[in-house]
Motif scaffolding. Structure first.
Motif, mmCIF file in Angstrom:
data_model
loop_
_atom_site.group_PDB
_atom_site.id
_atom_site.type_symbol
_atom_site.label_atom_id
_atom_site.label_comp_id
_atom_site.label_asym_id
_atom_site.label_seq_id
_atom_site.Cartn_x
_atom_site.Cartn_y
_atom_site.Cartn_z
ATOM 1 N N VAL A 303 0.837 -1.206 0.000
ATOM 2 C CA VAL A 303 0.000 0.000 0.000
ATOM 3 C C VAL A 303 0.871 1.254 0.000
ATOM 4 O O VAL A 303 1.734 1.430 0.866
ATOM 5 C CB VAL A 303 -0.944 0.007 1.223
ATOM 6 C CG1 VAL A 303 -1.719 1.319 1.310
ATOM 7 C CG2 VAL A 303 -1.895 -1.180 1.148
ATOM 8 N N VAL A 396 -5.688 2.646 0.070
ATOM 9 C CA VAL A 396 -6.756 2.273 0.985
ATOM 10 C C VAL A 396 -7.596 3.508 1.305
ATOM 11 O O VAL A 396 -7.051 4.590 1.551
ATOM 12 C CB VAL A 396 -6.167 1.681 2.291
ATOM 13 C CG1 VAL A 396 -7.222 1.585 3.386
ATOM 14 C CG2 VAL A 396 -5.555 0.313 2.020
ATOM 15 N N VAL A 410 -10.131 -1.135 -0.784
ATOM 16 C CA VAL A 410 -8.781 -1.157 -1.350
ATOM 17 C C VAL A 410 -8.860 -0.940 -2.849
ATOM 18 O O VAL A 410 -9.640 -1.614 -3.535
ATOM 19 C CB VAL A 410 -8.071 -2.506 -1.054
ATOM 20 C CG1 VAL A 410 -6.695 -2.532 -1.739
ATOM 21 C CG2 VAL A 410 -7.907 -2.710 0.446
ATOM 22 N N THR A 412 -6.582 -0.644 -6.476
ATOM 23 C CA THR A 412 -5.301 -0.956 -7.103
ATOM 24 C C THR A 412 -5.273 -0.431 -8.526
ATOM 25 O O THR A 412 -6.311 -0.209 -9.139
ATOM 26 C CB THR A 412 -5.028 -2.468 -7.107
ATOM 27 O OG1 THR A 412 -6.107 -3.137 -7.795
ATOM 28 C CG2 THR A 412 -4.909 -3.022 -5.698
#
Length: 414
Positions: A303, A396, A410, A412
């Motif tokens: 992260v 996050v 979350v 990505t």
């Protein structure tokens, strides 16, 4: 569009559209300009004149009649008006056309805390002042919290699963998490998910002021929302709506859609501690964060960025910062966009999820506005002053609400 079937690998969820109607402006470009430059939006609010706190963050230049049409706008509470416009923008951003899609395969999941509060308060006032004959017959199709999802379905012919979720200020993230589940189970092929709130009424604001939740920086509204700052004294309430279009990644690719980012994980929990104060141990928030990471099959080292709940209240900011440090160490770049747009209550998580998507897509974290002197008890790397580049890793988004309800998403890279 392909439907998920038993035995197939778990599908990945793509964000293909964003619709933002917030105090930072209407549309993605206006929001990026204001949020990434760190310019606060709080200002005096005529409807709050005479109250202990007379400022808030409102959507600028929003004309529901011009945007939605008179016949559509007049039967909706402002929360629904904002959400319908945000949904239209999100669907257009995704390159989808409601005139030709299979509406039965399009779901709507909207998060809100107070729903049509303004309408209820207005009509209650009419009842007290002039009796039952003056109460609008439209009250019962404007005030209930479910109506926003219903109006989006009517406007866009989104005829699949249709619901509203309410987990206070975590509602927007909760809606995104549940919409992702619908996609994974094959209950829909497209999900319009996010949150809305427009409950800046005198009664609601008087209650929050009496509870000590709001900043009392009356001489400086623009400087009042100051997450993680040593001189913070409460949040600034705001209104807005943020809707995301979610699709299974394989479906998005098959139709040649742009994928802004992926919703890779979702976690939720309850503090079980107090009606309005966070658990000082942060254990509930930590469970939600770790659950979201596990759902994404990621570790803390993966992260690069945390969009914090960061309310600008003394208790929340310290508790959250300690939780972030306990989970992630001092690695990720932390920000709170509430310094610019204020606290959008039930829409906060959705707007911040959208900003997290944009941060991952742009490779750049927006600054925390009004952070002049970081609280020494807050030992995380808070981005201040100007936007900061980040590595192409996960991000996050934290959202926590009254009642101790926590929801974490979350995001990505695509």
């Amino acid at each position: 569009m392909a439907q998920a079937t038993v035995g197939r690998p778990r599908p990945r969820t793509a964000v293909t559209g964003l619709g933002l109607v917030t105090p930072a402006g209407i549309g993605v470009e206006a929001n990026v300009d204001r949020v990434w430059s760190g310019r606060p939006t709080a200002d005096r609010t005529a409807e709050l004149d005479g109250l202990p706190v007379d400022f808030s963050c409102r959507v600028p230049g929003f004309d529901p009649v011009a945007l939605l049409g008179r016949r559509t706008a007049w039967r909706m509470d402002r929360a629904s008006q904002l959400a319908v416009q945000a949904a239209r923008l999100a669907v257009a951003d995704a390159g989808l056309d409601p005139a030709v899609w299979d509406g039965a395969r399009v779901a709507v999941v909207v998060g809100t805390s107070l729903g049509g509060w303004n309408t209820v308060e207005r009509e209650h006032g009419a009842f007290l002042a002039d009796g039952s004959a003056m109460v609008s017959p439209l009250l019962m199709v404007m005030g209930p919290v479910n109506m926003t999802a219903g109006y989006i379905a009517m406007d866009l012919k989104a005829l699949g699963p249709n619901q509203v979720v309410s987990t206070a200020c975590a509602s927007g993230n909760t809606a995104i998490g549940y919409a992702r589940m619908l996609l994974e189970t094959g209950a829909c092929d497209v999900a319009i998910a996010g949150g809305t709130e427009a409950a800046m009424s005198p009664t609601a604001m008087a209650s929050l002021a009496r509870a000590g939740a709001l900043s009392k920086r009356l001489d400086d509204p623009r400087g009042a929302s100051r997450p993680f700052d040593a001189d913070r004294d409460g949040f600034v309430a705001g209104e807005g709506a943020a809707l995301l279009v979610l699709e299974r990644l394989e479906d998005a690719r098959a139709r040649g859609a742009r994928t802004r980012a992926l919703i890779a994980g979702f976690g939720a929990s309850a503090d079980g501690h107090h009606a309005s104060a966070p658990d000082p141990t942060g254990s509930g928030a930590e469970r939600a964060i770790r659950a979201a990471l596990a759902d994404a099959d990621l570790g803390p080292q993966d992260v690069a960025h945390v969009n914090a709940h960061g309310t600008s209240t003394p208790l929340n900011d310290v508790t959250e910062a300690r939780t972030i440090r306990r989970v992630f160490g001092d690695g990720p770049a932390v920000t709170s966009t509430k310094g610019v747009v204020g606290h959008l209550l039930g829409a906060a998580g959705a707007a911040e999820a959208a900003y997290t998507v944009l941060a991952v897509e742009r490779g750049e974290v927006p600054p925390t506005a009004n952070l002049g002197r970081q609280d020494p008890e807050i030992e995380v790397d808070v981005v201040a002053g100007e936007a900061r580049p980040i590595k192409p890793l996960a991000a996050v988004n934290n959202s926590f609400g009254f009642g101790g309800q926590n929801a974490v998403v979350v995001v990505t890279p695509a």
